[in-house]
Design a protein around this motif. Structure first.
Motif, short mmCIF file in Angstrom:
data_model
loop_
_atom_site.label_atom_id
_atom_site.label_comp_id
_atom_site.label_asym_id
_atom_site.label_seq_id
_atom_site.Cartn_x
_atom_site.Cartn_y
_atom_site.Cartn_z
N ARG A 1 -5.30 12.49 8.33
CA ARG A 1 -4.17 12.77 7.44
C ARG A 1 -4.61 13.17 6.03
O ARG A 1 -4.07 14.11 5.45
N TYR A 2 -5.60 12.45 5.49
CA TYR A 2 -5.94 12.66 4.08
C TYR A 2 -6.98 13.76 3.87
O TYR A 2 -7.49 13.93 2.75
N GLU A 3 -7.27 14.52 4.91
CA GLU A 3 -8.08 15.73 4.75
C GLU A 3 -7.25 16.83 4.11
O GLU A 3 -7.78 17.83 3.65
N SER A 4 -5.94 16.66 4.13
CA SER A 4 -5.04 17.68 3.61
C SER A 4 -4.81 17.48 2.11
O SER A 4 -4.64 16.35 1.65
N GLU A 5 -4.80 18.57 1.38
CA GLU A 5 -4.54 18.50 -0.07
C GLU A 5 -3.14 18.02 -0.38
O GLU A 5 -2.83 17.69 -1.52
N GLU A 6 -2.27 18.04 0.62
CA GLU A 6 -0.87 17.66 0.39
C GLU A 6 -0.65 16.16 0.49
O GLU A 6 0.44 15.68 0.18
N GLU A 7 -1.65 15.43 0.97
CA GLU A 7 -1.48 13.99 1.20
C GLU A 7 -2.28 13.17 0.20
O GLU A 7 -3.43 13.50 -0.09
N ASN A 8 -1.69 12.09 -0.25
CA ASN A 8 -2.33 11.18 -1.19
C ASN A 8 -2.08 9.76 -0.71
O ASN A 8 -0.94 9.36 -0.52
N ALA A 9 -3.15 9.00 -0.54
CA ALA A 9 -3.01 7.65 -0.01
C ALA A 9 -2.53 6.68 -1.10
O ALA A 9 -2.80 6.88 -2.29
N PHE A 10 -1.83 5.62 -0.67
CA PHE A 10 -1.45 4.56 -1.59
C PHE A 10 -2.61 3.61 -1.85
O PHE A 10 -2.69 3.00 -2.90
N PHE A 11 -3.49 3.48 -0.86
CA PHE A 11 -4.64 2.59 -1.00
C PHE A 11 -5.90 3.38 -0.67
O PHE A 11 -6.54 3.17 0.37
N PRO A 12 -6.27 4.31 -1.56
CA PRO A 12 -7.35 5.25 -1.24
C PRO A 12 -8.74 4.62 -1.25
O PRO A 12 -9.69 5.23 -0.76
N ASP A 13 -8.84 3.39 -1.77
CA ASP A 13 -10.18 2.81 -1.95
C ASP A 13 -10.77 2.28 -0.65
O ASP A 13 -11.97 2.06 -0.56
N CYS A 14 -9.95 2.05 0.36
CA CYS A 14 -10.49 1.41 1.56
C CYS A 14 -10.24 2.27 2.79
O CYS A 14 -9.97 1.75 3.88
N LEU A 15 -10.33 3.58 2.64
CA LEU A 15 -10.03 4.44 3.78
C LEU A 15 -11.28 4.83 4.56
O LEU A 15 -12.28 5.25 3.97
N PRO A 16 -11.23 4.71 5.88
CA PRO A 16 -12.34 5.19 6.71
C PRO A 16 -12.33 6.73 6.76
O PRO A 16 -11.36 7.36 6.38
N CYS A 17 -13.43 7.28 7.25
CA CYS A 17 -13.52 8.74 7.39
C CYS A 17 -12.68 9.23 8.56
O CYS A 17 -12.38 8.48 9.47
#
Lengths: 262, 262
Positions: free
Chosen positions: B80-96
């Motif tokens: 999901r977060y490979e897209s420039e349109e998406e921004n995570a709420f908890f970006p610090d703990c995201l797996p690849c």
């Protein structure tokens, strides 16, 4: 599905209220139409459903199965499947709920747990429904399309398995006749007794109208508004109900009833 | 937000198309209204948001944070977060991502990654928006309400962070004036230049109409249809846009522009 006007049910707190079941099914129509409209934004993205595409590094099977299994596991921990209204697609590998149970008095017979036709729903959704409303092509937008599929599948499964509540209400309304047919293992007789064609016709017309209403382009231009461009073809939505959602709901009703006296 | 008629943009494949941005924002209005209507089915269920309620066995913090973090981790693996349109709420703990990247040419300046106001969106959603459209009370239906919150939060975040694309398109349209204001660190000047009040007014009126259209009770009864019972108050939806969604989108635009020349 339920002709509420013609029945009266045991009024106790634990009994299924036919009005309640009917209202829930009508409200679920909105959820299903919304979810189909949302999924129709993406093309079919067939690779997501391909068991041998190897799309998810280090995982066997399709991307959609990976996504569904993992989401169901998380939602199980949040307590989703403590509710009698929810049925998992992959019930064999679910962790326990981490949230205190709020389970109220059960309204269904304990055999309800044994009725789960999500395998059929899965096949029908991917192989029959999706090709009817998702455009051909692949935009690679798998994470968002998979999240949309999840919402569609859960809403459709919830609707179809509501058949257990419909069946329970109908059984309570006419226990004598249902008991006779159940003891005779008369599948056809049960199907006939629980079918109200006029109600089914009404459901189809209503979901078609909902698809027209919710899938239209809403603009501030009084001339172009509702100009007949729909995000999903209303006739396709009516067909999904006619060919699959209504028949599968009745299948759940019959399966539940056949176990109702166990 | 974008007055497409009045601009012309660099036509190359990698440039942001203002028409495309405008169409995406209009389509996102439908998604946001659908998601709010779905969440409004459940009462506010305050315990879900209580950091000290201890609702999830073995986990610190609120149920909603547990649910969001875990869902984002899974969706990150699905790409999901490979897209420039998406921004995570908890970006610090995201797996690849485990799915092959389909990343096409980037259309935003690389600083776009640094603009993420989801902390503010989270606070606004839980403390300001939810109480306006969810009824008081607690039905214990946490797993379903949390899944609805997730959909609302992701749709609202996507809308607000689309401000990056709006800003890029506006920058390309009038680079000279924007460059002058950026070099002067003139926040107010930027806000003024990118604000088109007539467009904002139109957005508010349109989302109000969408809430009326999508939130009505659709029945086959020609008399009772659209009788003014809405699943969510259309004026509340207009207010959400006016007070929070539009201002926060512009905040993203300014934050992006201030870094645009780095």
């Amino acid at each position: 599905m339920v002709k509420a006007e013609s029945v009266s049910v045991n009024d106790s707190a634990s009994a299924v209220s036919l009005d309640g079941v009917r209202d829930a099914l009508i409200r679920l129509e909105d959820t299903i139409v919304f979810s189909l409209i949302e999924r129709a934004q993406y093309p079919i993205n067939s690779a997501m459903y391909d068991e041998s595409a190897g799309l998810v590094a280090g995982q066997r099977g399709s991307l959609i199965k990976f996504f569904m299994k993992r989401t169901e596991a998380l939602q199980a921990e949040a307590g989703r499947y403590e509710s009698e209204e929810e049925n998992a697609f992959f019930p064999d590998c679910l962790p326990c709920s981490l949230v205190p149970s709020r389970r109220s008095t059960s309204v269904l017979h304990p055999v309800a747990k044994m009725v789960n036709i999500n395998k059929d729903i899965w096949d029908v959704y991917i192989n029959r429904l999706l090709p009817l409303f998702a455009a051909q092509g692949d935009d690679g937008n798998y994470a968002l399309a998979a999240a949309s599929d999840l919402t569609c599948l859960q809403a459709i499964s919830r609707r179809i398995h509501y058949g257990k509540f419909v069946a329970e209400a109908k059984f309570l309304d006419d226990s004598q006749e249902y008991t006779r047919l159940i003891r005779a293992r008369d599948r056809n007789g049960l199907m006939k007794l629980l079918t109200v064609e006029a109600v089914e016709k009404m459901v189809k017309l209503r979901v078609e109208k909902k698809a027209e209403t919710f899938g239209q382009e809403v603009t501030l231009d009084p001339i172009n508004n509702g100009s007949g461009n729909y995000k999903i073809d209303p006739l396709v939505v009516a067909r999904l109900y006619e060919e699959w959602l209504i028949p599968l709901t009745k299948e759940v009703e019959v399966e539940y009833l056949l176990r109702r006296l166990d």
